[in-house]
Design a protein around this motif. Sequence first.
Motif, PDB file in Angstrom:
ATOM      1  N   GLU A 351       0.854  -1.307   0.115  1.00 37.42           N
ATOM      2  CA  GLU A 351      -0.045   0.115   0.016  1.00 37.42           C
ATOM      3  C   GLU A 351       0.755   1.178   0.103  1.00 37.42           C
ATOM      4  N   MET A 352       1.930   1.225   0.849  1.00 42.79           N
ATOM      5  CA  MET A 352       2.679   2.454   0.940  1.00 42.79           C
ATOM      6  C   MET A 352       3.453   2.586  -0.454  1.00 42.79           C
ATOM      7  N   TYR A 353       4.044   1.478  -0.910  1.00 43.17           N
ATOM      8  CA  TYR A 353       4.806   1.393  -2.254  1.00 43.17           C
ATOM      9  C   TYR A 353       4.082   2.132  -3.225  1.00 43.17           C
ATOM     10  N   ILE A 354       2.520   1.695  -3.484  1.00 46.89           N
ATOM     11  CA  ILE A 354       1.901   2.067  -4.387  1.00 46.89           C
ATOM     12  C   ILE A 354       1.618   3.736  -4.295  1.00 46.89           C
ATOM     13  N   LYS A 355       1.170   4.093  -2.996  1.00 48.57           N
ATOM     14  CA  LYS A 355       0.643   5.288  -2.563  1.00 48.57           C
ATOM     15  C   LYS A 355       1.808   6.357  -2.823  1.00 48.57           C
ATOM     16  N   GLU A 356       3.110   5.919  -2.573  1.00 50.46           N
ATOM     17  CA  GLU A 356       4.118   6.851  -2.531  1.00 50.46           C
ATOM     18  C   GLU A 356       4.726   7.184  -3.992  1.00 50.46           C
ATOM     19  N   GLY A 357       4.151   6.315  -5.014  1.00 46.30           N
ATOM     20  CA  GLY A 357       4.438   6.452  -6.394  1.00 46.30           C
ATOM     21  C   GLY A 357       5.509   5.536  -7.057  1.00 46.30           C
ATOM     22  N   TYR A 358       6.055   4.610  -6.116  1.00 49.94           N
ATOM     23  CA  TYR A 358       7.131   3.902  -6.071  1.00 49.94           C
ATOM     24  C   TYR A 358       6.681   2.761  -7.558  1.00 49.94           C
ATOM     25  N   TRP A 359       5.295   2.478  -7.262  1.00 53.31           N
ATOM     26  CA  TRP A 359       4.910   1.437  -8.282  1.00 53.31           C
ATOM     27  C   TRP A 359       4.863   1.801  -9.656  1.00 53.31           C
ATOM     28  N   ILE A 360       4.287   3.203  -9.959  1.00 58.81           N
ATOM     29  CA  ILE A 360       4.413   3.569 -11.218  1.00 58.81           C
ATOM     30  C   ILE A 360       5.649   3.474 -11.848  1.00 58.81           C
ATOM     31  N   GLU A 361       6.694   4.189 -11.133  1.00 57.64           N
ATOM     32  CA  GLU A 361       7.985   4.339 -11.472  1.00 57.64           C
ATOM     33  C   GLU A 361       8.684   2.917 -11.862  1.00 57.64           C
ATOM     34  N   TYR A 362       8.335   2.007 -10.976  1.00 61.70           N
ATOM     35  CA  TYR A 362       8.683   0.351 -11.199  1.00 61.70           C
ATOM     36  C   TYR A 362       8.390   0.011 -12.358  1.00 61.70           C
ATOM     37  N   ILE A 363       6.732   0.086 -12.717  1.00 59.04           N
ATOM     38  CA  ILE A 363       6.372  -0.878 -13.996  1.00 59.04           C
ATOM     39  C   ILE A 363       6.981   0.038 -15.047  1.00 59.04           C
ATOM     40  N   ASP A 364       7.146   1.518 -15.171  1.00 57.01           N
ATOM     41  CA  ASP A 364       7.872   2.072 -16.350  1.00 57.01           C
ATOM     42  C   ASP A 364       9.290   1.570 -16.472  1.00 57.01           C
ATOM     43  N   ASN A 365      10.070   1.456 -15.464  1.00 58.34           N
ATOM     44  CA  ASN A 365      11.477   0.893 -15.687  1.00 58.34           C
ATOM     45  C   ASN A 365      11.364  -0.765 -15.999  1.00 58.34           C
ATOM     46  N   LEU A 366      10.397  -1.528 -15.470  1.00 54.14           N
ATOM     47  CA  LEU A 366      10.089  -2.931 -15.981  1.00 54.14           C
ATOM     48  C   LEU A 366       9.844  -2.948 -17.372  1.00 54.14           C
ATOM     49  N   ARG A 367       9.018  -2.173 -17.873  1.00 53.86           N
ATOM     50  CA  ARG A 367       8.466  -2.142 -19.261  1.00 53.86           C
ATOM     51  C   ARG A 367       9.693  -1.681 -20.214  1.00 53.86           C
TER      52      ARG A 367
END
Length: 470
Positions: A351-367
Amino acid sequence: MEKYNIEFNDYEPKYIQIADNIKNLINSKVIKDGDKLPPIRVLAKELKVNNVTIVSCYDKLVSEGYAYQKMGSGTYAKKREITDYFKKEYSKEIKLIKNNYEKNIIDFTGESSRKVNFPINQFKRVINEVLDRDGADALIREEAFGYANLRETINKVFWNNSLNIENLLIVSGAQQGIDIASKAILNINDNVIVEKPTYAGALSVFKFRRANVFEMPVEEDGINIKKLEDILRKNKIKCFYTMSYFQNPTGISYSHEKKLAILELAEKYDFYIIEDDYLSELIFDDNIKHEPFKVLDKNDRVIYIKSFSKIFLPGIRLGYIISPESFRESIQNSKINTDIATSTLMQRALEMYIKEGYWIEYIDNLRSEYIKRYELMKKLINEKLKKYVGFFDPKGGLSFYLNIKDKEIKSKELFYRLKERGVYITPGTLFYKGSNLGEQYFKVSFSQVNQEEIISGIDIIKEELEKWHI
């Protein structure tokens, strides 16, 4: 009846001994496929056991695929498919290489992010922040339907606050989601439609529920709508299981038009859609729009399942399910009966990982990383394997599904030959219901391999295909 007689030992339940004997008789063709087994009372009298023992024996044979029952008629022998045996052997092989990972193995079977792609230090900081913030609650507090803040964050970040939170439950990955949905919606002998081929884990769930499974061949933009309606007219269908993006194993994604058509048919013929949103984050082509069935669902016909494990970290085993209003209570009960609660620490960290914006950053790098591997593998297949295989370009996801042109080459045999050289593929037979279909197909995934391994692995596949007739 003499063939059924056995000498019982003292250390195994009698129903298991009787079942093992009947399985041996079926495997050795003494009892042929379709032969009717003796009535319960007759066999019980012959073997000097009670009726319950034979009932348990027949139930075991049915559950293991050695028999089937006809209402009011009796129990009949069923020859085990070769594919069933291969599925078990294949599963053992893959678990072995996963548990004892060796550097010289080229694993084209995996479909989850490798640890080198995961920002472990960042996630470790998040976990520490959660522990500092929540203390013991992060470890001991349990919420049956999932951590409330995570459910709210998922709704806000991924669904623009469009959901009723009561309909969103946290689950331990997509497989549990499919199991929970099937328990809530299916009874014995209910009819289910699946794609052909499809995810083996879903087939196992429906088989365990003793549902009747109808297979619908997939086209480049989804299943054939006319054929779907033909089945719907003739049969009362309870649900349709689908992977809307980068379908496993074919890699196809549904067109907007077919999604709308299927949703209309769901309302017309009163069935539900179990949507397994498999890998929609990994769209590599701007022409593919992210628009799941659930987004287009106006009549509350979609049970939506999403896993974070495939593209995030498999070990955290987290996902979520969105239920229609009409199935909310059934799905909630199914979740509670499956397990008490999902890991509370991991839910809070995610929840914190998504809320802090890390999730979107991670997905962009993964893609960005996976696009490189996708482009490389597609290039090598075209350059080196085109003589031997055909394939559909998925334009996203984590794998390619290859069609072997030479009918004499079977993917199971190719699997064993490649295994000897340290390369692992997924034969197509694993994605079909109880038959030896798919022998001309195999899947190669690029999520667990780097660019050097992709080049080396494709070269080895080419070499093995080249020397097939030598």
